[in-house]
Design a protein around this motif. Structure first.
Motif, PDB file in Angstrom:
ATOM      1  N   LEU A  94       0.859  -1.181   0.000  1.00 22.31           N
ATOM      2  CA  LEU A  94       0.000   0.000   0.000  1.00 22.31           C
ATOM      3  C   LEU A  94       0.896   1.233   0.000  1.00 22.31           C
ATOM      4  CD1 LEU A  94      -2.869   1.219   0.288  1.00 22.31           C
ATOM      5  CD2 LEU A  94      -2.634   0.932   2.765  1.00 22.31           C
ATOM      6  N   CYS A  95       0.617   2.178  -0.895  1.00 23.84           N
ATOM      7  CA  CYS A  95       1.465   3.368  -1.013  1.00 23.84           C
ATOM      8  C   CYS A  95       0.578   4.606  -1.040  1.00 23.84           C
ATOM      9  CB  CYS A  95       2.314   3.278  -2.278  1.00 23.84           C
ATOM     10  SG  CYS A  95       3.501   4.631  -2.443  1.00 23.84           S
ATOM     11  N   ARG A  96       0.321   5.172   0.163  1.00 25.21           N
ATOM     12  CA  ARG A  96      -0.485   6.390   0.251  1.00 25.21           C
ATOM     13  C   ARG A  96       0.429   7.606   0.304  1.00 25.21           C
ATOM     14  NH1 ARG A  96      -3.883   4.154   5.151  1.00 25.21           N
ATOM     15  NH2 ARG A  96      -1.767   3.404   5.517  1.00 25.21           N
ATOM     16  N   ILE A  97       0.042   8.611  -0.462  1.00 25.99           N
ATOM     17  CA  ILE A  97       0.893   9.782  -0.683  1.00 25.99           C
ATOM     18  C   ILE A  97       0.144  11.028  -0.231  1.00 25.99           C
ATOM     19  CG2 ILE A  97       2.112  11.129  -2.433  1.00 25.99           C
ATOM     20  CD1 ILE A  97       1.844   8.441  -4.182  1.00 25.99           C
ATOM     21  N   ASP A  98       0.596  11.611   0.876  1.00 19.11           N
ATOM     22  CA  ASP A  98       0.034  12.868   1.356  1.00 19.11           C
ATOM     23  C   ASP A  98       1.125  13.920   1.260  1.00 19.11           C
ATOM     24  OD1 ASP A  98      -1.010  15.048   2.651  1.00 19.11           O
ATOM     25  OD2 ASP A  98      -1.700  13.954   4.416  1.00 19.11           O
ATOM     26  N   GLU A 144      -0.505  -0.555  -4.535  1.00 18.16           N
ATOM     27  CA  GLU A 144      -1.838   0.042  -4.370  1.00 18.16           C
ATOM     28  C   GLU A 144      -1.650   1.512  -3.977  1.00 18.16           C
ATOM     29  OE1 GLU A 144      -5.986  -0.640  -1.813  1.00 18.16           O
ATOM     30  OE2 GLU A 144      -4.210  -1.857  -1.385  1.00 18.16           O
ATOM     31  N   PRO A 145      -1.631   2.429  -4.948  1.00 16.65           N
ATOM     32  CA  PRO A 145      -1.325   3.821  -4.645  1.00 16.65           C
ATOM     33  C   PRO A 145      -2.573   4.683  -4.443  1.00 16.65           C
ATOM     34  CG  PRO A 145      -1.246   3.515  -7.012  1.00 16.65           C
ATOM     35  CD  PRO A 145      -1.698   2.198  -6.418  1.00 16.65           C
ATOM     36  N   PHE A 146      -2.465   5.650  -3.558  1.00 13.31           N
ATOM     37  CA  PHE A 146      -3.520   6.639  -3.336  1.00 13.31           C
ATOM     38  C   PHE A 146      -2.885   7.990  -3.031  1.00 13.31           C
ATOM     39  CE2 PHE A 146      -5.793   2.761  -1.963  1.00 13.31           C
ATOM     40  CZ  PHE A 146      -6.985   2.895  -2.670  1.00 13.31           C
ATOM     41  N   ILE A 147      -3.485   9.058  -3.510  1.00 15.87           N
ATOM     42  CA  ILE A 147      -3.223  10.375  -2.955  1.00 15.87           C
ATOM     43  C   ILE A 147      -4.140  10.516  -1.749  1.00 15.87           C
ATOM     44  CG2 ILE A 147      -3.266  12.866  -3.341  1.00 15.87           C
ATOM     45  CD1 ILE A 147      -1.148  11.415  -4.992  1.00 15.87           C
ATOM     46  N   ALA A 148      -3.572  10.848  -0.588  1.00 21.47           N
ATOM     47  CA  ALA A 148      -4.339  10.876   0.655  1.00 21.47           C
ATOM     48  C   ALA A 148      -4.271  12.261   1.297  1.00 21.47           C
ATOM     49  CB  ALA A 148      -3.807   9.818   1.622  1.00 21.47           C
ATOM     50  N   SER A 186      -1.350   9.434  -8.612  1.00 18.97           N
ATOM     51  CA  SER A 186      -0.836   8.318  -7.820  1.00 18.97           C
ATOM     52  C   SER A 186      -0.276   7.216  -8.708  1.00 18.97           C
ATOM     53  CB  SER A 186      -1.936   7.764  -6.911  1.00 18.97           C
ATOM     54  OG  SER A 186      -2.914   7.045  -7.638  1.00 18.97           O
ATOM     55  N   VAL A 187      -0.931   6.959  -9.826  1.00 22.08           N
ATOM     56  CA  VAL A 187      -0.457   5.965 -10.782  1.00 22.08           C
ATOM     57  C   VAL A 187       0.907   6.357 -11.341  1.00 22.08           C
ATOM     58  CG1 VAL A 187      -0.857   5.115 -13.140  1.00 22.08           C
ATOM     59  CG2 VAL A 187      -2.697   5.017 -11.453  1.00 22.08           C
ATOM     60  N   SER A 188       1.051   7.618 -11.663  1.00 22.87           N
ATOM     61  CA  SER A 188       2.306   8.108 -12.231  1.00 22.87           C
ATOM     62  C   SER A 188       3.465   7.951 -11.252  1.00 22.87           C
ATOM     63  CB  SER A 188       2.157   9.570 -12.643  1.00 22.87           C
ATOM     64  OG  SER A 188       1.131   9.721 -13.607  1.00 22.87           O
ATOM     65  N   VAL A 189       3.216   8.226  -9.970  1.00 24.70           N
ATOM     66  CA  VAL A 189       4.258   8.068  -8.950  1.00 24.70           C
ATOM     67  C   VAL A 189       4.586   6.592  -8.741  1.00 24.70           C
ATOM     68  CG1 VAL A 189       4.813   8.400  -6.514  1.00 24.70           C
ATOM     69  CG2 VAL A 189       3.670  10.229  -7.794  1.00 24.70           C
ATOM     70  N   ALA A 190       3.563   5.756  -8.613  1.00 25.86           N
ATOM     71  CA  ALA A 190       3.770   4.332  -8.331  1.00 25.86           C
ATOM     72  C   ALA A 190       4.547   3.644  -9.441  1.00 25.86           C
ATOM     73  CB  ALA A 190       2.419   3.643  -8.128  1.00 25.86           C
ATOM     74  N   ALA A 191       4.277   4.018 -10.682  1.00 25.76           N
ATOM     75  CA  ALA A 191       4.942   3.364 -11.808  1.00 25.76           C
ATOM     76  C   ALA A 191       6.444   3.592 -11.809  1.00 25.76           C
ATOM     77  CB  ALA A 191       4.342   3.858 -13.122  1.00 25.76           C
ATOM     78  N   GLY A 192       6.894   4.662 -11.189  1.00 20.87           N
ATOM     79  CA  GLY A 192       8.318   4.980 -11.172  1.00 20.87           C
ATOM     80  C   GLY A 192       9.070   4.435  -9.981  1.00 20.87           C
ATOM     81  N   LEU A 193       8.408   3.700  -9.105  1.00 21.39           N
ATOM     82  CA  LEU A 193       9.077   3.176  -7.917  1.00 21.39           C
ATOM     83  C   LEU A 193       9.918   1.946  -8.257  1.00 21.39           C
ATOM     84  CD1 LEU A 193       6.187   3.425  -5.282  1.00 21.39           C
ATOM     85  CD2 LEU A 193       8.197   4.900  -5.474  1.00 21.39           C
ATOM     86  N   GLY A 194      11.094   1.883  -7.660  1.00 26.18           N
ATOM     87  CA  GLY A 194      11.960   0.725  -7.846  1.00 26.18           C
ATOM     88  C   GLY A 194      12.917   0.888  -9.003  1.00 26.18           C
ATOM     89  N   ALA A 195      13.876  -0.048  -9.084  1.00 29.27           N
ATOM     90  CA  ALA A 195      14.914   0.014 -10.109  1.00 29.27           C
ATOM     91  C   ALA A 195      14.433  -0.489 -11.460  1.00 29.27           C
ATOM     92  CB  ALA A 195      16.114  -0.813  -9.664  1.00 29.27           C
ATOM     93  N   LEU A 225      -5.858  -0.684  -8.304  1.00 26.28           N
ATOM     94  CA  LEU A 225      -6.456   0.639  -8.406  1.00 26.28           C
ATOM     95  C   LEU A 225      -7.938   0.655  -8.069  1.00 26.28           C
ATOM     96  CD1 LEU A 225      -4.848   1.783 -11.789  1.00 26.28           C
ATOM     97  CD2 LEU A 225      -4.045   2.275  -9.465  1.00 26.28           C
ATOM     98  N   PRO A 226      -8.410   1.774  -7.521  1.00 29.66           N
ATOM     99  CA  PRO A 226      -9.844   1.922  -7.271  1.00 29.66           C
ATOM    100  C   PRO A 226     -10.591   2.201  -8.576  1.00 29.66           C
ATOM    101  CG  PRO A 226      -8.723   3.965  -6.750  1.00 29.66           C
ATOM    102  CD  PRO A 226      -7.642   2.976  -7.104  1.00 29.66           C
ATOM    103  N   VAL A 227     -11.864   1.869  -8.586  1.00 33.93           N
ATOM    104  CA  VAL A 227     -12.716   2.200  -9.731  1.00 33.93           C
ATOM    105  C   VAL A 227     -13.233   3.621  -9.531  1.00 33.93           C
ATOM    106  CG1 VAL A 227     -14.814   1.623 -11.006  1.00 33.93           C
ATOM    107  CG2 VAL A 227     -13.393  -0.200 -10.035  1.00 33.93           C
ATOM    108  N   VAL A 228     -12.859   4.500 -10.447  1.00 30.88           N
ATOM    109  CA  VAL A 228     -13.246   5.911 -10.357  1.00 30.88           C
ATOM    110  C   VAL A 228     -13.816   6.358 -11.700  1.00 30.88           C
ATOM    111  CG1 VAL A 228     -11.520   6.410  -8.593  1.00 30.88           C
ATOM    112  CG2 VAL A 228     -10.934   6.726 -11.003  1.00 30.88           C
ATOM    113  N   ASP A 229     -14.289   7.588 -11.740  1.00 32.20           N
ATOM    114  CA  ASP A 229     -14.763   8.153 -12.995  1.00 32.20           C
ATOM    115  C   ASP A 229     -13.595   8.232 -13.995  1.00 32.20           C
ATOM    116  OD1 ASP A 229     -17.291   8.488 -11.938  1.00 32.20           O
ATOM    117  OD2 ASP A 229     -16.908  10.557 -11.299  1.00 32.20           O
ATOM    118  N   GLU A 230     -13.914   8.062 -15.243  1.00 28.20           N
ATOM    119  CA  GLU A 230     -12.933   8.218 -16.330  1.00 28.20           C
ATOM    120  C   GLU A 230     -11.735   7.268 -16.183  1.00 28.20           C
ATOM    121  OE1 GLU A 230     -12.701  12.498 -17.940  1.00 28.20           O
ATOM    122  OE2 GLU A 230     -12.927  12.766 -15.762  1.00 28.20           O
ATOM    123  N   MET A 231     -12.037   5.987 -16.024  1.00 21.66           N
ATOM    124  CA  MET A 231     -10.957   5.003 -15.917  1.00 21.66           C
ATOM    125  C   MET A 231     -10.101   4.959 -17.176  1.00 21.66           C
ATOM    126  SD  MET A 231     -10.695   3.635 -12.947  1.00 21.66           S
ATOM    127  CE  MET A 231      -9.563   2.295 -13.322  1.00 21.66           C
TER     128      MET A 231
END
Length: 289
Positions: free
Chosen positions: A132-136, A166-170, A189-198, A207-213
């Protein structure tokens, strides 16, 4: 078993019949069962709905036995119970890694890795690890979680194991931590998570189901599974939302727990069968990519 023969857990893990992570359909249907280790026991307003471990296991075994269910996501205690029950042969198993950010705590964003690590994922023959990767942006604790997740992604990749982020802006709303489920926030949040790791070679998103998937999935080339969360509203509306989101390119299936394990009518098998049919129906037909 734990009292008289604790070695049986490791033995069961070694004996487990494994399968490829993804089959010919390119779809995955996983049951999530890692909520309790973070102190999240509520379902639909019942604060202790998941507190009875025997009942939770009964529901999990029933769900895992249904056609179209590929596997489970859980913490060591739950995974080991299922191993000892013989419920994980031929199933995909993701180990949940960071459960230290207890729900409702002042340190919730400092999400320590207190369950599986990359080494134990390999030792126990699991197929991947979930974090879980929450980003505040207003909370300094975020950077420690980002660093820990990045290290975990790298370590899992070195071992050839999938990393599910599992990323979220919190943000804080009083004392409570909330997830921002606006389309723009999920894209960020997707953009940040995709860049994690080597490397991102083994990285999946949850990912959560949101408008405009469509806009959300346009922000990444990584495969994604849809999460369920604590269910609210009518079950039919939830299924309709899942069906629509499953049709978006890049979405590869579902990883859902409470919404299927604790449906309003109590019929776990029927709820799981409906979800599995949605995942199967979203798979491309022969000749399609």
């Amino acid at each position: 078993m734990r009292l008289h023969n604790p070695r049986a857990v490791a033995d069961a893990a070694l004996r487990r019949v494994r399968r490829p992570l993804v089959g010919e359909s390119g779809r995955l249907m996983l049951i999530a069962a890692d909520h309790t280790a973070r102190g999240a026991l509520s379902v639909r307003g019942d604060p202790l709905a998941m507190a009875d471990r025997g009942e939770l296991l009964r529901r999990l075994v029933a769900a895992l036995g249904r056609p179209g269910v590929d596997g489970v996501l859980g913490t060591p205690d739950v995974v080991e119970d299922l191993l000892l029950l013989g419920a994980l042969d031929g199933k995909v198993v993701f180990g949940s890694m960071n459960r230290g950010g207890l729900q409702g705590s002042v340190f919730e964003l400092d999400d320590r890795f207190t369950a599986y690590d990359a080494r134990s994922v390999v030792e126990y023959g699991l197929d991947g690890g979930k974090m879980l990767c929450r980003i505040d942006p207003s909370d300094p604790s975020t950077v420690a979680t980002l660093e820990s997740c990045g290290r975990a992604v790298s370590a899992l990749a070195r071992a050839g194991r999938a990393a599910m982020i599992e990323p979220f802006i919190a943000y804080r709303e009083g004392a409570a931590l909330r997830n921002d489920l606006s389309t723009a926030a999920v894209i960020r949040s997707v953009s940040v998570a995709a860049g994690l790791g080597a490397t991102s070679a083994y990285t999946w998103l949850k990912l959560p189901v949101v408008d405009e998937m469509e806009r959300v999935m346009a922000a990444t080339t990584l495969p994604a599974l849809l999460l369920g969360g604590d269910p609210a509203g009518a079950q039919d509306e939830t299924y309709a939302d899942w069906q629509k989101a499953l049709a978006v390119e890049g979405v590869r299936g579902l990883v859902v727990g409470r919404a299927l394990l604790y449906p309003p009518d109590g019929d776990v098998e029927a709820a799981v069968d409906t979800a599995a049919s949605l995942v199967a129906g979203s798979a491309p037909k022969a000749g399609e990519s």
